[in-house]
Design a protein around this motif. Structure first.
Motif, short mmCIF file in Angstrom:
data_model
loop_
_atom_site.label_atom_id
_atom_site.label_comp_id
_atom_site.label_asym_id
_atom_site.label_seq_id
_atom_site.Cartn_x
_atom_site.Cartn_y
_atom_site.Cartn_z
N ASP A 1 -3.22 5.75 0.82
CA ASP A 1 -4.51 5.05 0.81
C ASP A 1 -4.64 4.11 -0.38
OD1 ASP A 1 -5.29 6.34 3.11
OD2 ASP A 1 -6.14 8.05 2.01
N ASP A 2 -3.65 4.15 -1.28
CA ASP A 2 -3.75 3.33 -2.49
C ASP A 2 -3.28 1.91 -2.22
OD1 ASP A 2 -4.52 5.62 -3.63
OD2 ASP A 2 -2.85 5.82 -5.03
N ARG B 1 0.85 -1.20 0.00
CA ARG B 1 0.00 0.00 0.00
C ARG B 1 0.88 1.23 0.00
NH1 ARG B 1 -5.11 -1.08 2.80
NH2 ARG B 1 -5.18 1.16 3.11
N ARG C 1 0.68 3.52 -10.77
CA ARG C 1 1.21 3.74 -9.42
C ARG C 1 1.80 5.13 -9.22
NH1 ARG C 1 3.48 -2.04 -7.18
NH2 ARG C 1 1.81 -3.29 -8.09
N ARG C 2 1.97 5.87 -10.28
CA ARG C 2 2.61 7.20 -10.20
C ARG C 2 3.95 7.14 -9.47
NH1 ARG C 2 -0.58 11.95 -8.08
NH2 ARG C 2 1.42 12.92 -8.49
N TRP D 1 -1.67 -1.03 -3.93
CA TRP D 1 -0.95 -1.37 -5.16
C TRP D 1 -1.01 -2.87 -5.44
CZ3 TRP D 1 4.11 2.01 -4.66
CH2 TRP D 1 3.79 3.34 -5.00
N ARG E 1 5.09 10.15 -6.97
CA ARG E 1 4.93 10.27 -5.52
C ARG E 1 6.05 9.54 -4.81
NH1 ARG E 1 -0.98 8.29 -4.53
NH2 ARG E 1 -0.12 6.57 -5.73
N ARG F 1 -1.89 -3.67 -9.28
CA ARG F 1 -1.90 -2.51 -10.16
C ARG F 1 -0.63 -2.49 -11.01
NH1 ARG F 1 -5.74 1.00 -10.48
NH2 ARG F 1 -4.98 2.85 -9.41
#
Lengths: 360, 216
Positions: free
Chosen positions: A62-63, A59, A79-80, A65, A155, A74
């Motif tokens: 809050d994402d 994670r 995922r940026r 992955w 990020r 993902r």
């Protein structure tokens, strides 16, 4: 943002087990450190989404992955992240400008140009925009790889052995530049390396890995100076690792019998049967003439004989038998002043605080 | 002459489009079906053209697995027409485009592709912006090889096209006919033209491409 990764992945004979919970504050760098094959690159690739673990959860904030139980995996595009692969993996057919703009396809032309100019300036690549990778130096290629990764404002940055493609002469300069760039960018980063200098220079925190396991985690300086056990000490390259036995403890200072010598050092935490390892870094051990003054308070001073001299270029590695065999690093001028040669008598001196005692 | 050019151009063009996804799949998949698919694609390299031509003829005929339903819905009759010839040519030349394409794709550094994904580029975008440009020499070689091979094909054309002047009669068939009619002069002219043409094409294909691209 907090990165939480708890997962397992079978790779050939070893299973990589990651357990990371890292507060990814602006500019903070987490180093995954360990010998080749320890699973650090696999861990990084799982964070990037280039591979997926067999089970577990990854994670970021809050994402989610990856979540093995909920079958979430993902892809890297979602995922940026910014990824700087080993050997840079630049696009041979694209210019520096095109590299920087590669991930900016969602922006309109004007925004793309202005972000490109910003990133080129930040990484000191101005004037190189029309060059292809083959026309760049190793250090410039490294900055282009970083520029391509950071342009879309990721990020989290992931760097896989970022300096391994460079020759030794350039590494020190590029290492400093990379540290400055990471701080200027303010993007939290995870860096994989097996090089101690790289880890110390680039990292804030370090996770020490061996054979797929994460052994110790903490601020880089602490972990390298005070490995929690002998396994970590081996991975972080402690020069002298010798068995000993605690014979007395007085005001948290332990007296340890090591071979024929006695060494005083801070007593290890916890209980045990007194069987310990004494860990000493070569750079913390000084050599002095035998006839010199007796050790100052807080120092350990032992008489010994030189067993071996190895010229490492920047320093001389001296193996000394002082009741137990230990290693010191000295300068050429020290070697000449002391007349060091195999068999020569010499005194080894180190601070009590430099000797790190861990339970066996 | 015109029939030959038309057949070879259409074959190369259609196979370029068909082979891109097929070759990319073959170069990157971890599927266990890959060796089987690769073998099917490569069959025309080892099969006598007459075998392939015979099966295609049987399939396309009014009672064949393709021909019967095609006739039932009022589709065109394929055997001994240019359309039938094209079907045979496509099947027969498939490996000569898929295999060089797949070799070119496999030679693209995997890490470069991953770097593109991590920069946010979708798989399609990565394919267009990174994989295609980096494999261009191999793709060019595959197209040229397919075209040249289609120009020279004899067996499949003989089985499928028959020998209808202006419709299915290609240069290689014309040479065969000329020799049969003892018109060695005409056979010489056509044969020499094909020889020179093939040689020039191979030289041109080898110029921009990698050394191994034609041989894989």
């Amino acid at each position: 943002m907090t990165l939480r990764a708890t997962f397992a992945m079978k790779r050939g004979a070893t299973t990589v087990r990651a357990d990371v919970a890292d507060v990814c504050a602006a500019g903070r760098v987490l180093v995954l450190f360990g010998p080749s094959g320890c699973g650090k690159t696999t861990t990084l690739r799982c964070l990037a989404g280039l591979e997926h673990p067999d089970e577990g959860v990854i994670r970021f904030g809050d994402d989610v992955w990856f979540d093995g139980a909920r079958r979430v995996a993902r892809p890297p595009q979602a995922r940026r992240i910014g990824f700087v692969p080993q050997d840079h993996a630049l696009f041979p057919h694209l210019s520096v400008d095109e590299h920087v703009e590669f991930g900016l396809f969602a922006l309109d032309a004007a925004a793309r140009r202005s972000r490109r100019a910003e990133v080129l300036a930040l990484l000191q690549l101005q004037g190189l925009g029309s060059r292809r990778p083959a026309e760049l130096s190793g250090g410039q290629q490294q900055r282009v790889a970083l520029a391509r990764a950071v342009a879309p404002r990721p990020r989290l940055l992931l760097l896989d052995e970022p300096l391994s493609a460079l020759d030794a002469a350039m590494r020190a300069t590029v290492r400093r530049q990379l540290r400055a760039a990471l701080q200027a960018l303010g993007t939290p980063a995870v860096v994989v390396t097996h090089d101690r200098v790289e880890a110390l220079c680039l990292g804030d925190d370090v996770v020490v890995m061996a054979e797929g396991r994460m052994l110790q985690r903490g601020p880089v300086g602490d972990v390298f100076a005070r490995p929690q056990d002998v396994a970590v000490a081996r991975v972080v390259g402690v020069d002298t690792i010798v068995r000993g036995r605690i014979v007395a403890v007085h005001e948290r200072i332990a007296t340890v019998q090591v071979g024929d010598a006695r060494v005083q050092a801070r007593a290890p935490a916890g209980d045990g049967d007194g069987e310990v390892f004494v860990l000493l870094r070569a750079e913390d051990v000084a050599l002095e003439p035998v006839a010199g003054a007796s050790g100052a308070s807080g120092q350990v001073r032992l008489a010994g004989r030189v067993v071996e001299l190895v010229d490492e270029g920047a320093a001389i590695r001296v193996v000394v038998d002082a009741g137990f065999v230990l290693t010191a690093l000295v300068t050429r001028s020290t070697r000449d002043a002391l007349g060091l040669a195999e068999g020569a008598a010499v005194a080894v001196v180190f601070a009590r605080t430099a000797a790190h005692v861990v339970r066996a | 002459m015109l029939v030959t050019l038309k057949l070879a151009t259409l074959t190369a063009a259609i196979l370029f489009v068909v082979s891109l996804p097929l070759a990319w799949w073959s170069a990157t998949t971890t599927s266990r079906a890959r060796p089987v698919v690769d073998a099917v694609v490569a069959l025309p390299i080892v099969l006598p053209p007459t075998v392939l031509g015979f099966y295609v003829l049987a399939a396309l005929g009014p009672d064949g697995v393709v021909g019967a339903p095609l006739t039932a819905v009022g589709g065109p009759r394929l055997p001994f027409t240019f359309g039938g010839l094209l079907v045979g040519s496509l099947l027969f030349n498939l490996p000569f485009s898929v295999r060089p394409f797949a070799a070119a794709f496999a030679a693209v550094d995997r890490r470069v592709v991953e770097a593109a994904w991590c920069a946010g580029a979708s798989r399609l975008r990565t394919f267009v912006r990174v994989v295609l440009p980096l494999s261009a020499p191999g793709l060019r070689a595959g197209v040229v090889l397919t075209f040249a091979h289609a120009v020279g094909e004899f067996g499949v054309v003989m089985m499928l096209g028959g020998n209808v002047p202006g419709v299915t009669r290609t240069l290689s068939i014309a040479i065969y006919d000329d020799v049969g009619a003892l018109d060695y002069g005409s056979a010489h002219r056509t044969a020499a033209a094909l020889l020179v043409f093939s040689f020039v094409v191979l030289v041109l294909a080898g110029r921009g491409g990698r050394r191994d691209a034609l041989l894989t």
